[in-house]
Design a protein around this motif. Sequence first.
Motif, PDB file in Angstrom:
ATOM      1  N   GLY A 193       0.829  -1.220   0.000  1.00 43.72           N
ATOM      2  CA  GLY A 193       0.000   0.000   0.000  1.00 43.72           C
ATOM      3  C   GLY A 193       0.857   1.260   0.000  1.00 43.72           C
ATOM      4  O   GLY A 193       0.543   2.255  -0.662  1.00 43.72           O
ATOM      5  N   SER A 194       1.968   1.202   0.760  1.00 51.51           N
ATOM      6  CA  SER A 194       2.872   2.362   0.797  1.00 51.51           C
ATOM      7  C   SER A 194       3.491   2.613  -0.566  1.00 51.51           C
ATOM      8  O   SER A 194       3.672   3.764  -0.987  1.00 51.51           O
ATOM      9  CB  SER A 194       3.977   2.120   1.827  1.00 51.51           C
ATOM     10  OG  SER A 194       3.435   1.987   3.115  1.00 51.51           O
ATOM     11  N   GLU A 195       3.817   1.537  -1.256  1.00 49.59           N
ATOM     12  CA  GLU A 195       4.377   1.696  -2.602  1.00 49.59           C
ATOM     13  C   GLU A 195       3.398   2.412  -3.519  1.00 49.59           C
ATOM     14  O   GLU A 195       3.776   3.306  -4.289  1.00 49.59           O
ATOM     15  CB  GLU A 195       4.728   0.323  -3.195  1.00 49.59           C
ATOM     16  CG  GLU A 195       6.058  -0.226  -2.747  1.00 49.59           C
ATOM     17  CD  GLU A 195       6.498  -1.386  -3.596  1.00 49.59           C
ATOM     18  OE1 GLU A 195       7.206  -1.129  -4.616  1.00 49.59           O
ATOM     19  OE2 GLU A 195       6.148  -2.528  -3.257  1.00 49.59           O
ATOM     20  N   ALA A 196       2.161   2.008  -3.477  1.00 51.30           N
ATOM     21  CA  ALA A 196       1.152   2.624  -4.338  1.00 51.30           C
ATOM     22  C   ALA A 196       0.996   4.108  -4.020  1.00 51.30           C
ATOM     23  O   ALA A 196       0.883   4.959  -4.915  1.00 51.30           O
ATOM     24  CB  ALA A 196      -0.186   1.888  -4.170  1.00 51.30           C
ATOM     25  N   TYR A 197       1.018   4.439  -2.705  1.00 50.93           N
ATOM     26  CA  TYR A 197       0.892   5.838  -2.306  1.00 50.93           C
ATOM     27  C   TYR A 197       2.113   6.643  -2.751  1.00 50.93           C
ATOM     28  O   TYR A 197       2.005   7.751  -3.280  1.00 50.93           O
ATOM     29  CB  TYR A 197       0.729   5.901  -0.788  1.00 50.93           C
ATOM     30  CG  TYR A 197       0.595   7.295  -0.249  1.00 50.93           C
ATOM     31  CD1 TYR A 197      -0.563   8.041  -0.446  1.00 50.93           C
ATOM     32  CD2 TYR A 197       1.651   7.863   0.459  1.00 50.93           C
ATOM     33  CE1 TYR A 197      -0.668   9.326   0.051  1.00 50.93           C
ATOM     34  CE2 TYR A 197       1.553   9.149   0.961  1.00 50.93           C
ATOM     35  CZ  TYR A 197       0.387   9.874   0.748  1.00 50.93           C
ATOM     36  OH  TYR A 197       0.285  11.163   1.238  1.00 50.93           O
ATOM     37  N   LEU A 198       3.305   6.042  -2.558  1.00 52.79           N
ATOM     38  CA  LEU A 198       4.540   6.740  -2.932  1.00 52.79           C
ATOM     39  C   LEU A 198       4.604   6.968  -4.431  1.00 52.79           C
ATOM     40  O   LEU A 198       5.061   8.009  -4.892  1.00 52.79           O
ATOM     41  CB  LEU A 198       5.752   5.929  -2.462  1.00 52.79           C
ATOM     42  CG  LEU A 198       7.119   6.518  -2.807  1.00 52.79           C
ATOM     43  CD1 LEU A 198       7.303   7.883  -2.151  1.00 52.79           C
ATOM     44  CD2 LEU A 198       8.238   5.558  -2.380  1.00 52.79           C
ATOM     45  N   SER A 199       4.146   6.005  -5.204  1.00 52.48           N
ATOM     46  CA  SER A 199       4.203   6.162  -6.657  1.00 52.48           C
ATOM     47  C   SER A 199       3.350   7.344  -7.111  1.00 52.48           C
ATOM     48  O   SER A 199       3.714   8.061  -8.047  1.00 52.48           O
ATOM     49  CB  SER A 199       3.752   4.882  -7.351  1.00 52.48           C
ATOM     50  OG  SER A 199       2.351   4.667  -7.167  1.00 52.48           O
ATOM     51  N   THR A 200       2.228   7.540  -6.428  1.00 50.04           N
ATOM     52  CA  THR A 200       1.371   8.676  -6.781  1.00 50.04           C
ATOM     53  C   THR A 200       2.089   9.999  -6.505  1.00 50.04           C
ATOM     54  O   THR A 200       2.074  10.926  -7.326  1.00 50.04           O
ATOM     55  CB  THR A 200       0.058   8.620  -5.971  1.00 50.04           C
ATOM     56  OG1 THR A 200      -0.591   7.359  -6.218  1.00 50.04           O
ATOM     57  CG2 THR A 200      -0.852   9.762  -6.341  1.00 50.04           C
TER      58      THR A 200
END
Length: 726
Positions: free
Chosen positions: A703-710
């Motif tokens: 989930g953190s990866e998805a947020y960071l990518s944004t």
Amino acid sequence: MTNESESNDGTGTDGERPVASAGSDPLTESDSRLAAETSVDVDPSILHLSPAQREARGISDDEVREKFRSVLVYGTDAQKELGDVTLPEISLDRTTLTSVDRHPIDLSGATIEGLSLEHTRVTLPIVLDGATIGSLRLQEAHLEAPLSCSDATITGPASCFEAKFDDDVAFDGTTFEGPLDCDEATFRDDVRFDGATFDEEVTFRAAECHGDSNHLEDNTTFSGATFRASATFRETEFGFTRFDAVDFRAEAVFQEATFTGDAEFRETAFGALADFDEVRFGGDTAFDDVAFHGRADFRGATFSGGARALVDDASFANATFGDDVTYRHASFRFVTFAGADFEGIAHFESAAFDGDADFPDASFDGEVDFDEARFREDADFSNARFDGPCVFRGCEFTGGANHLKDDVSFEDARFADDVDFHDAEITSANFVGTAFGGTIDFSRCVVSERIDFEAHGTDADAFVDFTRGKIRSGRIVQPAEGWVRYDLTLASVGDVDLEAERTRDRRQLLDYFRFCRTEFDEFDGHTFDFSGHREYLDRNSWSIHDFDEPPADAVDREYALAMTPEVIETTYLKAKQSASANGDMKTAGEFRVKRQRYSRRKNLETVRDSEEGIWTRTKNLGRAAENFFLGVTCGHGMRPMRIGIMFAIAPMAFAIPYLFDGPLFETGAEGVYETIYFSYISYTTIGYGDIGPIGPVARFLAGSEAYLSTILAALLVYALVKRSEL
């Protein structure tokens, strides 16, 4: 001795008939009266006898005086030729001296114990050329005819107090061995004292030397005269006057005198005080080649000048001031001090120059003070030399209508000591080739049009302080040798070009300029342009708020502002705005980065300040963290490559914990390749469904990866957009 009441020369009982009473005129008497008067014995023979011969013949001094009176009034032209006679003291006080004709009484070469004409009206010319006179008393006399006393010697006191001279008066070449008093005397025609010598005090207080009948020549002349004692011309009124080549060996006081015509003092020497306070010079005035060996005072003097446009209204060209000189509150039209030498202190405080003021090649050995002087036309100090401290504080150099000349020029001038232009107002100025050796203060100086600065320092610490100054436009050039530092703290700088005489030196130009909270866009249409200095800025990390000090600098400078993070942040904000106004987005962006760096430092200072509240410190901590993150990730929008690389490799960092495996990190991926694959599809939120996070930590990381990518994608777009604007 013959009793006057019994004299047989027809004079009557009072012995005064040859000397007409006030208001009478022998030329208007009846023919019979005139015949009687002309029959008076006027034989002048006894006048030609020597004193010894008279004594031998028993002729008294009173008889000589009576015979002189008779000859003066009734004598013929030949009888009035009394050259080389020797006479006792002659007193003709309180009478009216008239004659049957207009022939002068000629006493050339005579020796007279004294001549007194006090309160006397004289209508015939008197010639005393070459005479030797014991004393000359003309108090309140009225001479309606010429008086010639050239090359004479007056051994005693001479007084013309309140005397009136209607015709020419000549004392040229005369020696006054005693004091001369001409206070309140009136000279209505030409008066000459050329080559005269005055051994004792001379006073012309409140005298009037008009010379109304002669407008083509000089009305009053003292050319080549010598004053061995003090000379006072206080409140005297002069017409056209010459004091050229005069030798004043003691005080010369002209205080409150008035010169309605031209006044010439060329090559005159003043051995002591020369006092010209409050003097009014109405015509052209020349003090060329004058030597002031003592103090010279021109306080409140007015040099109005004449109508001739080709001649300076006042000239002190090549004058030498051996002591202090004062022109405080003096007023000039066109004036020149070309080649003048000021050996003492020169005071020009509050002086007003309504026409051109020329000081080329002048030399100032001591202190110079032009505090609050007003230059309303062009001022020229080219090639001038200033060896002592120099003050132009509060001066106004407004210039005239000649736009082809600088309003003030110090081209090739040399300042060996401190110079102060604090609060000066300058329209346009030329400092090309100027040499500075001390502190150079231009703080609060306002240049409303243009300034050309190509100065060099005589030591490694030359420093121009332009703090709070204003420069609308101009050019500052660093010479081949002797570079000067310029502090522009709190200054307003418009369209000013910074250049180096040698092209290879341009890359280090900004090492010698300090911009600190400097305004760059105060002047409409005149904005400072940083684009020409990108090479230096890029090499020097885009730093403009400080300059390099010399390696062995021992000077502890005091600047107007301390270099706090807040001050520096404001400096780069103003620089960014200037670059943006010029369309130089690259430079503007770099200055934005510098500004953010010092903004972060400012926030951290607040965080460390224990006197601030918790909420304030917390907010500033958040701002500092945000600032740091933007700086690291995308360089505040100026580093798209950095955020691009970070965006591409960020999943690799998450793949590492996934490799730990176990219940907490379980993802279903097998091997390194599948783990990295899982990290990237989680980062890009593709989620094909073949692999997914199982363990709780793995789910959190995905989930953190998805947020960071944004976030990183947004920053990448932001950086790319900012980059495209450059």
